[in-house]
Design an enzyme around this catalytic site. Sequence first.
Site, short mmCIF file in Angstrom:
data_model
loop_
_atom_site.label_atom_id
_atom_site.label_comp_id
_atom_site.label_asym_id
_atom_site.label_seq_id
_atom_site.Cartn_x
_atom_site.Cartn_y
_atom_site.Cartn_z
N TRP A 96 -4.43 8.44 20.12
CA TRP A 96 -4.24 7.77 18.83
C TRP A 96 -5.21 8.35 17.80
O TRP A 96 -6.37 8.61 18.11
CB TRP A 96 -4.52 6.28 19.00
N ASP A 132 -7.87 7.20 10.36
CA ASP A 132 -8.56 7.74 9.18
C ASP A 132 -9.34 9.04 9.40
O ASP A 132 -10.06 9.16 10.40
CB ASP A 132 -9.61 6.75 8.68
N GLN A 191 -10.99 8.96 13.11
CA GLN A 191 -10.88 7.83 14.02
C GLN A 191 -9.89 8.17 15.13
O GLN A 191 -8.77 8.61 14.84
CB GLN A 191 -10.35 6.60 13.27
N SER A 220 -14.77 3.77 10.78
CA SER A 220 -14.80 4.82 9.76
C SER A 220 -16.11 4.88 8.99
O SER A 220 -16.88 3.92 8.96
CB SER A 220 -13.67 4.59 8.76
N GLU A 244 -10.51 -1.12 2.20
CA GLU A 244 -10.92 -0.27 3.31
C GLU A 244 -11.26 1.13 2.79
O GLU A 244 -10.68 1.60 1.81
CB GLU A 244 -9.78 -0.17 4.34
N THR A 282 -0.31 -6.52 -3.75
CA THR A 282 1.06 -7.00 -3.97
C THR A 282 2.04 -5.87 -4.25
O THR A 282 3.23 -6.00 -3.98
CB THR A 282 1.11 -8.06 -5.09
C1 FRU Z 1 -8.73 1.89 7.89
C2 FRU Z 1 -9.54 1.18 8.96
C3 FRU Z 1 -11.00 1.07 8.56
C4 FRU Z 1 -11.71 0.96 9.88
C5 FRU Z 1 -10.85 1.87 10.76
C6 FRU Z 1 -10.79 1.44 12.19
O1 FRU Z 1 -7.55 2.46 8.35
O2 FRU Z 1 -8.99 -0.11 9.23
O3 FRU Z 1 -11.32 0.03 7.67
O4 FRU Z 1 -13.03 1.38 9.82
O5 FRU Z 1 -9.56 1.90 10.19
O6 FRU Z 1 -10.16 2.40 12.97
#
Ligand code: FRU
Length: 473
Positions: A20, A23, A39, A86, A206, A227
């Site tokens: 998987w 980010d 990630q 992240s 995020e 929205t």
């Molecule tokens: C964004 C997010 C971040 C977090 C990460 C976890 O896509 O939700 O806020 O750090 O992914 O994988």
Amino acid sequence: MTGKADIIRPKWHFALKKGWLNDPNGLVWFKGEYHLYFQCNPYGNEWAMMHWGHARSKDLIHWEECGAALLPEKEYELWQRGGCFSGSLIVYKERLYAFYTAVSSKDGEILQTQCMAYSDDGCHFERAAENPLIGRCPCPDSHDFRDPKVIYHNGRWQMLCGGSSGDAEDRRSHGRIYLFHSEDLLHWDYDGILYEAKDGEGSMFECPDIFPLGDHWVITASPMNRTDFQGTIYMTGLVNFKNCIFYVESSGTLDFGPHYYASQAYRDRYGRLISMAWLGGWEWMPWIRDHGPSEEDGYRGVLSYPRLLSEARDGALKMRSYSSVDDAAREEGELIRKIARGTSAELFRGEEPVRIRGSIERSMGTNLIQFRFMDEDSHCIRVCLDFLFGSISTDFTEADPWIKNGRKLYKAEIGGEDEIPFELIRDGNVLELFLFDGRYAVSSMIYPSGGKFRLLIGNKGAGIKLRYSVSGS
Ligand code: FRU
């Protein structure tokens, strides 16, 4: 899920062989090569126990996958629903510093703290003994608190962190961007809330990012529960770091498509600004029912093609697909084509990765130009430029079954334009379209049945003339 999808691995986009990915977390030219961090969960194609993955490249297009840079191992990041979330990366005195959010759980409470690890070779990272550098968010009513972005400005380090005023899942919460500063990268002082979302702008921000462009600062973020469902928004304006104030002058989105999330801006080896994002999204988004059929091939998640960022005349952002300095000099054969009044024509049909660059000329009598991206089963994504009303619409209602993004209409300053430069990349399961020199972009994952992809361009009105070139892998 119905329908037969063709799972075609992209050749010019970064995806893991297995596992998987979401980010991007850092990209640097360091000691003679690019290092990319992101990630990932290397053990399965579901989001779980986040690691910082690592890949290397010489050109930002062809990547070599390396072992994970950060594996969750400390108490503050050891949790199945947590790990090393992240963040961002800086280079200081020949050393890489990775800032990330460590996520763990204690007595039913989720702990999100800001941590740091450093490396001298880009592969092996050492945790700072002082971790966590920032424990609880000092803002009294804060809830979520993550995704540190660190830059150097005004003679000190500045850190932006994403957050929310209440539960991020609760639509009544307001997304936030917190500001901190530090003299030594270890001790961080809290400055305050640099930006708080207004109603409808999102319940959690995020992956905030900040970079200078021309005379302005640009701040980007990926809002939850916005929205109008824009994946990554940008705001340009002036930032007073000392007093923690952001004067917003203009705003927009980096992409009109369903898949351009958690963008971060980086510098390439020539100092040019580039954006890369995750071509994906989360289950809470209305258009994501699952993460597409690539799991049958053992992986999930693709990063975008790098995009060169620049500023348009009126301060809006422009993004062109990346080309290296050598690339820009390469000549491609140009084709010229006329499309008669009220008709459309097929410009391309094929299976292989393709990049089509061109320009459409319209006379004032042509009010509507439509791009159609189709497969062999007539699944179709439409992007329509309306010059009379000044809008761009995207229509995914007839797209393949994995994209449920419906029909969306965006205001666009295109009324007076008679020249429409465009660029398209189709690479495996990825589609990226740049319009008006990248002022507007539409990105989407696609799963064409039959594997073949067709591009048709049509018009309503007096006809159009096209100049374009096609290049492949
Ligand atoms: C964004 C997010 C971040 C977090 C990460 C976890 O896509 O939700 O806020 O750090 O992914 O994988």
